[in-house]
Design a protein around this motif. Structure first.
Motif, mmCIF file in Angstrom:
data_model
loop_
_atom_site.group_PDB
_atom_site.id
_atom_site.type_symbol
_atom_site.label_atom_id
_atom_site.label_comp_id
_atom_site.label_asym_id
_atom_site.label_seq_id
_atom_site.Cartn_x
_atom_site.Cartn_y
_atom_site.Cartn_z
ATOM 1 N N ARG A 183 -7.450 -1.675 -3.584
ATOM 2 C CA ARG A 183 -5.477 -0.838 -4.196
ATOM 3 C C ARG A 183 -4.066 -2.171 -3.773
ATOM 4 O O ARG A 183 -3.686 -1.918 -4.607
ATOM 5 N N LEU A 233 1.083 -1.162 -0.091
ATOM 6 C CA LEU A 233 0.583 -0.217 0.188
ATOM 7 C C LEU A 233 1.049 1.313 -0.147
ATOM 8 O O LEU A 233 0.429 2.452 -0.240
ATOM 9 N N GLN A 280 -5.112 -3.273 -7.738
ATOM 10 C CA GLN A 280 -4.521 -1.887 -8.660
ATOM 11 C C GLN A 280 -2.948 -1.244 -8.662
ATOM 12 O O GLN A 280 -2.200 -1.094 -9.627
#
Length: 345
Positions: free
Chosen positions: A333, A149, A336
């Protein structure tokens, strides 16, 4: 091949470790697990080098306040505004997500160094709120989630001559895991098998395995970045230290006494000396030589034989994709970021 021997162990334990002279002026540093032991000593070393911002994470707000007070007392040359402490509880995925959300909203535009030191040891089988074995989650999965992240921040902060750094704190115990992985190619799900209560290994063995998973993660993540890399990723063994890891054993007084004696017998390092391994990996100028490597005593050494074997390489790649699949369900996320920054090999 990477092996653990008594001779190499004792020769390393007695070695004096250098402290890098490199500056962190203008840099943002996040150190996970910074309230005690290795993380605290590494934070002191980094803070004394006057970063633009050091964020030392702890499990809760009370520990954050205590840690910030200690850092300001021990790092008097550093501006108080350059030091901060935020809560991060790695046994709970939502805490990791909240930390990253806060960094996105309140943090600076850059992140130059992420030092993922936090870890736990439990002698008996324990599950987290996320229904995972606690050492698997704290020592591996949450560290992987935090790393992925924050990956965009690390990559955006890199320059051609000054790559960002991601340092994971592993253990020499990872050399001992091969017997636990016998037949792993036949497991339906690697993470599910390791997390299960009927996996049938001791707490110490689970701890060692969680640290081996970190080394595998470093190898896999590093292999998916371009060369020369804008982000240097390293797994570090601090050596056997008089750290605070056994603080988790408050209910096991006899075990704590035995472990303390064993550490004395085996010439354990101080937390300060052990922390120099972490600081070296985060600051040393020979950055590209450290990428995707396992370090001990401020030198690159070979990881365990299993990870170097053909079977271990298959295991590592399988572990990578299972990790990405699981963490993508925790936070979308992740998928992605992987598709954007980590193209398939």
């Amino acid at each position: 091949m990477g092996k653990l021997s008594l001779w190499s162990f004792f020769s390393e334990q007695g070695r004096y470790l250098p402290l890098p002279r490199e500056s962190v002026d203008g840099k943002t540093v996040v150190i996970a697990g910074a309230n005690v032991g290795l993380g605290l000593e590494a934070s002191v070393h980094i803070a004394n080098k006057r970063p633009s911002l050091l964020i030392a994470t702890c499990r809760d707000a009370v520990k954050c306040d205590q840690t910030l007070e200690i850092l300001r007392e021990r790092c008097t040359r550093t501006q108080p505004a350059s030091l901060d402490s935020w809560p991060l509880e790695l046994s709970y995925f939502d805490s990791v997500r909240s930390f990253v959300d806060r960094f996105d909203a309140e943090g600076p535009q850059r992140l130059n160094i992420l030092l993922a030191n936090a870890g736990t040891f439990r002698p008996v089988y324990t599950r987290t709120q996320d229904d995972l074995e606690v050492m698997l989650q704290v020592n591996y999965l949450s560290i992987a989630l935090l790393s992925i992240l924050l990956l965009p921040h690390l990559l955006r902060s890199a320059t051609c001559d000054d790559p960002s750094r991601l340092v994971l704190v592993s253990s020499l115990g990872h050399y001992l895991v091969e017997p636990m992985l016998t037949g792993s190619r036949n497991w339906d799900h690697v993470l599910g098998a390791i997390s299960a209560e009927n996996f049938g290994v001791s707490g110490a063995s689970r701890y060692n395995l969680s640290k081996m998973l970190q080394v595998a993660f470093v190898r896999e993540l590093a292999s998916r970045l371009p060369s020369p890399t804008p982000l240097v990723i390293t797994a570090v063994d601090p050596g056997l230290c008089h750290s605070s890891l056994q603080r988790e054993l408050e209910k096991y007084c006899l075990l704590r006494i035995v472990l303390a004696f064993v550490k004395w017998l085996l010439c354990a390092r101080t937390s300060e000396m052990g922390s120099r391994n972490l600081v070296y990996a985060a600051l040393a100028t020979n950055a590209q030589d450290l990428h995707g490597k396992y370090m001990s005593s401020c030198e690159v050494v070979e990881e365990c034989d299993y990870l170097l074997s053909a079977e271990g390489k298959v295991f590592s790649e399988r572990l990578w994709w299972e990790t990405i699949e699981m963490l993508s369900k925790v936070d979308d996320r992740v998928s992605q970021i992987v598709s954007t920054y980590l193209p398939a090999r």
